[in-house]
Design an enzyme around this catalytic site. Structure first.
Site, PDB file in Angstrom:
ATOM      1  N   LYS A 180     -95.332  10.447  34.193  1.00 27.83           N
ATOM      2  CA  LYS A 180     -96.581   9.815  34.656  1.00 27.83           C
ATOM      3  C   LYS A 180     -97.338  10.804  35.538  1.00 27.83           C
ATOM      4  O   LYS A 180     -96.883  11.154  36.618  1.00 27.83           O
ATOM      5  CB  LYS A 180     -96.300   8.561  35.488  1.00 27.83           C
ATOM      6  CG  LYS A 180     -97.585   7.783  35.753  1.00 27.83           C
ATOM      7  CD  LYS A 180     -97.509   6.867  36.959  1.00 27.83           C
ATOM      8  CE  LYS A 180     -97.841   7.569  38.257  1.00 27.83           C
ATOM      9  NZ  LYS A 180     -99.242   8.019  38.386  1.00 27.83           N
ATOM     10  N   PRO A 181     -98.514  11.257  35.066  1.00 26.49           N
ATOM     11  CA  PRO A 181     -99.310  12.146  35.921  1.00 26.49           C
ATOM     12  C   PRO A 181    -100.060  11.331  36.969  1.00 26.49           C
ATOM     13  O   PRO A 181    -100.185  10.107  36.842  1.00 26.49           O
ATOM     14  CB  PRO A 181    -100.301  12.775  34.929  1.00 26.49           C
ATOM     15  CG  PRO A 181    -100.461  11.762  33.843  1.00 26.49           C
ATOM     16  CD  PRO A 181     -99.172  10.979  33.772  1.00 26.49           C
ATOM     17  N   ALA A 182    -100.574  12.008  37.987  1.00 27.08           N
ATOM     18  CA  ALA A 182    -101.361  11.317  39.015  1.00 27.08           C
ATOM     19  C   ALA A 182    -102.597  10.692  38.368  1.00 27.08           C
ATOM     20  O   ALA A 182    -103.181  11.275  37.448  1.00 27.08           O
ATOM     21  CB  ALA A 182    -101.783  12.316  40.085  1.00 27.08           C
ATOM     22  N   SER A 235     -95.537  12.434  47.949  1.00 25.40           N
ATOM     23  CA  SER A 235     -95.308  12.144  49.367  1.00 25.40           C
ATOM     24  C   SER A 235     -93.848  11.760  49.634  1.00 25.40           C
ATOM     25  O   SER A 235     -93.159  11.240  48.756  1.00 25.40           O
ATOM     26  CB  SER A 235     -96.220  11.005  49.802  1.00 25.40           C
ATOM     27  OG  SER A 235     -95.920   9.847  49.060  1.00 25.40           O
ATOM     28  N   GLU A 256     -89.625  16.879  45.412  1.00 24.51           N
ATOM     29  CA  GLU A 256     -90.412  17.886  46.147  1.00 24.51           C
ATOM     30  C   GLU A 256     -91.411  17.095  46.965  1.00 24.51           C
ATOM     31  O   GLU A 256     -92.398  16.591  46.433  1.00 24.51           O
ATOM     32  CB  GLU A 256     -91.176  18.797  45.185  1.00 24.51           C
ATOM     33  CG  GLU A 256     -90.320  19.580  44.218  1.00 24.51           C
ATOM     34  CD  GLU A 256     -89.536  20.684  44.883  1.00 24.51           C
ATOM     35  OE1 GLU A 256     -89.744  20.937  46.089  1.00 24.51           O
ATOM     36  OE2 GLU A 256     -88.694  21.284  44.192  1.00 24.51           O
ATOM     37  N   CYS A 290     -98.623  21.208  49.518  1.00 24.70           N
ATOM     38  CA  CYS A 290     -97.535  20.871  50.443  1.00 24.70           C
ATOM     39  C   CYS A 290     -96.971  22.115  51.129  1.00 24.70           C
ATOM     40  O   CYS A 290     -96.175  22.002  52.044  1.00 24.70           O
ATOM     41  CB  CYS A 290     -96.454  20.091  49.723  1.00 24.70           C
ATOM     42  SG  CYS A 290     -95.970  20.888  48.212  1.00 24.70           S
ATOM     43  N   GLU A 387     -98.603  16.298  57.944  1.00 24.11           N
ATOM     44  CA  GLU A 387     -99.432  17.167  57.113  1.00 24.11           C
ATOM     45  C   GLU A 387    -100.891  16.711  57.144  1.00 24.11           C
ATOM     46  O   GLU A 387    -101.160  15.545  56.879  1.00 24.11           O
ATOM     47  CB  GLU A 387     -98.935  16.988  55.685  1.00 24.11           C
ATOM     48  CG  GLU A 387     -98.624  18.207  54.948  1.00 24.11           C
ATOM     49  CD  GLU A 387     -97.971  17.873  53.603  1.00 24.11           C
ATOM     50  OE1 GLU A 387     -97.633  18.832  52.931  1.00 24.11           O
ATOM     51  OE2 GLU A 387     -97.789  16.697  53.226  1.00 24.11           O
TER      52      GLU A 387
HETATM   53  P1  ADP Z   1    -100.424  11.806  47.187  1.00 23.54           P
HETATM   54  O1  ADP Z   1    -100.627  11.413  48.597  1.00 23.54           O
HETATM   55  O2  ADP Z   1    -100.336  13.258  46.923  1.00 23.54           O
HETATM   56  O3  ADP Z   1    -101.284  11.075  46.207  1.00 23.54           O
HETATM   57  P2  ADP Z   1     -98.259  10.170  46.288  1.00 23.54           P
HETATM   58  O4  ADP Z   1     -96.814  10.298  46.592  1.00 23.54           O
HETATM   59  O5  ADP Z   1     -98.932   8.894  46.663  1.00 23.54           O
HETATM   60  O6  ADP Z   1     -98.929  11.415  46.953  1.00 23.54           O
HETATM   61  O7  ADP Z   1     -98.547  10.394  44.747  1.00 23.54           O
HETATM   62  C1  ADP Z   1     -97.816  11.290  43.928  1.00 23.54           C
HETATM   63  C2  ADP Z   1     -97.533  10.615  42.603  1.00 23.54           C
HETATM   64  O8  ADP Z   1     -96.744   9.449  42.855  1.00 23.54           O
HETATM   65  C3  ADP Z   1     -98.761  10.126  41.840  1.00 23.54           C
HETATM   66  O9  ADP Z   1     -98.535  10.295  40.462  1.00 23.54           O
HETATM   67  C4  ADP Z   1     -98.812   8.657  42.192  1.00 23.54           C
HETATM   68  O10 ADP Z   1     -99.440   7.869  41.209  1.00 23.54           O
HETATM   69  C5  ADP Z   1     -97.333   8.317  42.239  1.00 23.54           C
HETATM   70  N1  ADP Z   1     -96.984   7.123  43.027  1.00 23.54           N
HETATM   71  C6  ADP Z   1     -97.636   6.592  44.084  1.00 23.54           C
HETATM   72  N2  ADP Z   1     -97.000   5.502  44.534  1.00 23.54           N
HETATM   73  C7  ADP Z   1     -95.911   5.320  43.736  1.00 23.54           C
HETATM   74  C8  ADP Z   1     -94.843   4.362  43.680  1.00 23.54           C
HETATM   75  N3  ADP Z   1     -94.753   3.379  44.547  1.00 23.54           N
HETATM   76  N4  ADP Z   1     -93.912   4.517  42.719  1.00 23.54           N
HETATM   77  C9  ADP Z   1     -93.995   5.535  41.841  1.00 23.54           C
HETATM   78  N5  ADP Z   1     -94.953   6.469  41.835  1.00 23.54           N
HETATM   79  C10 ADP Z   1     -95.908   6.363  42.766  1.00 23.54           C
END
Ligand code: ADP
Length: 483
Positions: A180-182, A235, A256, A290, A387
């Site tokens: 799953k990409p962002a 995160s 990471e 990061c 951060e």
């Molecule tokens: P950032 O602050 O860099 O967006 P995140 O940790 O929120 O950091 O996001 C990194 C990835 O994790 C993204 O692909 C985001 O969609 C996904 N993500 C965010 N919340 C969740 C969750 N509860 N479970 C799984 N993946 C998540």
């Protein structure tokens, strides 16, 4: 978007070798952070799609693992060459959805591609052992075998490289993935999938599930016992959630997570090198990595000169739309990111920091932020513990090596640290004392497919890239043979 090959712009998910829409063709918007304009509407898949991707990945993984490593390496090599051949289009897609300057995007494509090439080669060097047996009529050996199907979740700040850094060692080892990409940057991921498809990576080996409901997609991956490993960059908070959710099925984990990088400039440092290294580390991707320096510690004797030079260098930065010529700093990814930066700056000023330059939103509007330098920072400020993820240099003054090492380590994080010194003994002493997964000495840029990338403490588990990276996707099986 002006692409040489417009068919690289995919907006459906990629599952089992096919382009898949969401139920009722639900979609979410992807915007260009430099202009605020919607650039695509991407399939908004749900948890059920994750399960169908796993259904596809399980048989695909078995067939892929049954092929020789040499064969897998040849297919990966084809993917690598296609990424290079389409590098300019990939860079344009990346800058348009993420905002980093096009020169940085080109750099990321080149860097991201190296993982495909490197791990295609590493696939062929996976070796088990034959051990000296302690029992005369028994023989001891080990096999290294793929862990199976893995789940991957990636962030928006390196939309290509974070994918190739996870997928390449995995498929080299004979695994298959559901990724799953962002939600901010799905287009780069889908373009990579299109190229993987063209390269002949078999259906089901790489599956890309795009969707807005990250918690549901993530928990479905973590709770399915057919997924044997999770690999995540993002995160610390989400990393902890994924680890907790994976406890029921006891998965192998690679995480990471966040950093809080100290950058230490000693009196004996070469100031030109220190300024160049600080600029490269601090302002890359507008401070949104990061491993960006988050706390800049400068020794008494060099502090004033360093501050003056850093202000001049920050003021000289060209801020703008990453597609424009010569732009060195693009926009912040979104409002939330911008708000956090503003909060950190306000908190520092409130607690007595001095603003040397910048300090607020840029005249360009949107999410652009001025390159900023703050002096007189203290451990009581938010920027010390968290951060900032933005183009803000916070300078802390120090006197002794012991004092700065203690301050640098006084954080729950332990990803990257930077030191600038001309003393070799100090370089070794301080590198050993820093509780970090990576130390970069006299340079602001250290990432490479050859060096192990990863953190300690709340910055995560495991290493990516390097000769160690493929081990994260392999199990060691002990075989004892009675004669
Ligand atoms: P950032 O602050 O860099 O967006 P995140 O940790 O929120 O950091 O996001 C990194 C990835 O994790 C993204 O692909 C985001 O969609 C996904 N993500 C965010 N919340 C969740 C969750 N509860 N479970 C799984 N993946 C998540």
């Amino acid at each position: 978007m002006n692409l040489n090959d417009p068919t690289l712009l995919r907006t459906d998910s990629y599952i089992n070798g096919e382009w898949v829409q969401a139920p009722q063709n639900r979609r979410f918007a992807v915007t260009n952070p430099a202009t605020g304009k919607v650039i695509a509407e991407v399939a908004d898949l749900d948890a059920a799609a994750v399960t169908s991707a796993i259904d596809a990945a399980v048989p695909a993984q078995a067939a892929w693992a049954a092929r020789t490593a040499k064969d897998r390496a040849m297919v990966m090599r084809g993917w690598y060459e296609l990424v290079l051949a389409n590098a300019e289009d990939l860079a344009v897609i990346l800058t348009t959805e993420m905002g980093k300057p096009i020169a940085e995007a080109r750099g990321e494509i080149a860097y991201g591609a190296t993982f495909i090439d490197w791990f295609a080669e590493e696939a062929r060097r996976v070796c088990g052992d034959v051990m000296e047996s302690p029992i005369p009529d028994k023989r001891f050996l080990t096999f290294k075998q793929p862990v199976g199907v893995f789940g991957a979740i990636t962030p928006w700040n390196f939309p290509i490289a974070m994918i190739t850094r996870k997928v390449s060692p995995g498929i080299a080892a004979g695994c298959a993935c559901v990724l799953k990409p962002a939600e901010q940057t799905p287009l780069s991921a889908l373009a990579l999938a299109e190229l993987a498809h063209r390269a002949g990576i078999p259906a089901g080996v790489i599956n890309i599930v795009t969707g807005m409901d990250a918690p549901a997609i993530g928990s479905t991956m973590c709770e399915d016992d057919r997924i044997r490993k999770m690999t995540f960059t993002g995160s610390t908070e989400v990393g902890r959630i994924l680890m907790r959710q994976s406890a029921g099925t006891l998965k192998k984990m690679s995480l990471e997570l966040g950093g809080n990088a100290p950058l230490i400039v000693f009196d004996d440092a070469d100031i030109d090198t220190a300024i160049a290294g600080t600029m490269a580390s601090k302002y890359r991707n507008a401070g949104q990595t990061c491993v960006c320096a988050n706390r800049i510690f400068v020794q008494d004797g060099i502090y004033d000169e360093f501050a003056k030079r850093l202000v001049a260098a920050s003021d000289a930065m060209k801020v703008g739309d990453g597609m424009e010529d010569g732009v060195e700093q693009g926009p912040i990814i979104d409002r939330q990111g911008l708000d956090k930066i503003e909060r950190h700056v306000a908190d520092a000023l409130d607690k007595g920091a001095e603003l040397l330059t910048g300090g607020g939103r840029h005249d360009l509007g949107g999410t652009f932020f001025q390159p900023t330098v703050l002096s007189g920072m203290t451990p009581q400020m938010q920027m010390f513990g968290e951060e900032t993820f933005g183009p803000v240099s916070g300078l802390f003054r120090f006197s002794t090596d012991e004092e700065v090492v203690a301050m640098a380590n006084d954080t729950e994080f332990g990803l990257a640290a930077y030191i600038f010194t001309d003393s070799t003994t100090r370089l070794f002493r301080v590198s050993e004392a820093l509780e970090y997964g990576m130390v970069s000495a006299n340079t602001g840029i250290f990432s490479s497919e050859v060096g192990p990338f990863g953190g300690v403490k709340s910055s995560g588990l495991g290493r990516e890239g390097s000769k160690y990276g493929i081990d994260e996707f392999l199990e060691i099986k002990f075989v004892c043979v009675g004669l």
